[in-house]
Write an enzyme that holds these catalytic residues in place. Structure first.
Site, short mmCIF file in Angstrom:
data_model
loop_
_atom_site.label_atom_id
_atom_site.label_comp_id
_atom_site.label_asym_id
_atom_site.label_seq_id
_atom_site.Cartn_x
_atom_site.Cartn_y
_atom_site.Cartn_z
N ASP A 48 -17.27 45.01 -21.04
CA ASP A 48 -18.46 45.71 -20.93
C ASP A 48 -17.80 47.23 -21.12
O ASP A 48 -16.60 47.49 -20.71
CB ASP A 48 -19.25 45.57 -19.71
CG ASP A 48 -20.53 46.46 -19.59
OD1 ASP A 48 -21.14 46.84 -20.56
OD2 ASP A 48 -20.63 47.05 -18.50
N ASP A 64 -19.45 44.83 -14.96
CA ASP A 64 -20.07 45.47 -13.64
C ASP A 64 -21.33 44.77 -13.26
O ASP A 64 -21.90 44.91 -12.12
CB ASP A 64 -20.02 46.87 -13.50
CG ASP A 64 -21.27 47.38 -14.56
OD1 ASP A 64 -21.99 48.10 -13.74
OD2 ASP A 64 -21.12 47.36 -15.76
N ASP A 78 -19.71 50.60 -19.61
CA ASP A 78 -20.01 51.47 -18.62
C ASP A 78 -20.14 50.99 -17.18
O ASP A 78 -20.56 50.03 -17.01
CB ASP A 78 -21.70 52.10 -18.86
CG ASP A 78 -21.74 52.59 -20.14
OD1 ASP A 78 -21.16 53.67 -20.29
OD2 ASP A 78 -22.87 52.39 -20.88
#
Length: 223
Positions: free
Chosen positions: A7, A183, A9
């Site tokens: 991922d 995250d 961001d």
């Protein structure tokens, strides 16, 4: 052979590039500050809560992009990279990517953020393969403001990752190890089908889930 998916961001970057792009547009006076910022912040809160309608958000973001001529977009994109993204790139993220690249793993970024914002970020991180939400373009290559295909969010990351691999004549099952670093609990669909899900700078919901499942947890950033 191993596959390492990331991922973007709050995983490889300590910021949300999508939201920061909106903040940047407000800061440089490219959009109506009050109206745009309110919608941008509302969508970001929805994303964090896991309640966002990805198509609605992407067409808000892409509709904004379509309001500028290509030359102006390129100019703003370069300024955004220099002022916002490059200062946010951390050595720990580059080192993690390099570890997988040096091991000969196939590395890709899989992000819900649109391709316009993330393409130069992937290049700055040294990652060749990017799976991101694609803006529709007209016959002249100009963005229409609409999303091409389906969003690269949630279960959409599985669909787009499999489609990307298929273009190379591969499947997830061809790899003896598949890592996915994220995250966010929004990425649980893809994290749940790979062999090595790694909760990276995890939010509270993902941290709880990852701990219960015995998944690896790492922190790349202290800020």
């Amino acid at each position: 052979m191993k596959l390492a998916l990331f991922d973007l961001d709050h995983t490889l970057l300590p910021i949300d590039s999508d939201h920061e792009w909106g903040e940047f547009l407000v800061r440089i006076g490219a959009v109506d500050a009050a109206t745009f910022k309110r919608r941008n912040d509302d969508f970001y809160a929805q994303y964090q809560a896991g309640t966002i309608d990805p198509v609605e958000y992407l067409e808000f973001a892409l509709g904004t992009l379509a309001g500028f001529p290509p030359v102006k977009l390129a100019e703003m994109q370069a300024q955004f990279m220099n002022e916002v993204i490059v200062p946010a790139i951390r050595p720990a993220a580059l080192a993690l990517l390099k570890k997988h690249q040096d091991a000969g793993d196939l590395v890709a970024i899989v992000t819900a953020t649109n391709h316009f914002v993330t393409e130069p970020i992937a290049k700055a991180l040294g990652v060749e393969h990017l799976i991101a939400a694609m803006p529709e373009r007209d016959a002249d290559g100009v963005m229409t403001g609409r999303l091409l295909g389906t969003p690269t969010q949630g279960a959409g990351k599985i669909v787009h990752t499999k489609a990307w691999l298929e273009k190379m004549g591969k499947t997830l099952e061809d790899f003896d190890t598949v890592y996915f670093y994220s995250d966010s609990h929004n990425d649980l669909p893809l994290m749940s089908i790979v062999s090595h899900p790694i909760a990276t700078n995890p939010n509270a919901t993902l941290k709880t889930h990852a701990t219960a499942q015995g998944w690896a947890l790492i922190e790349l950033f202290n800020d």
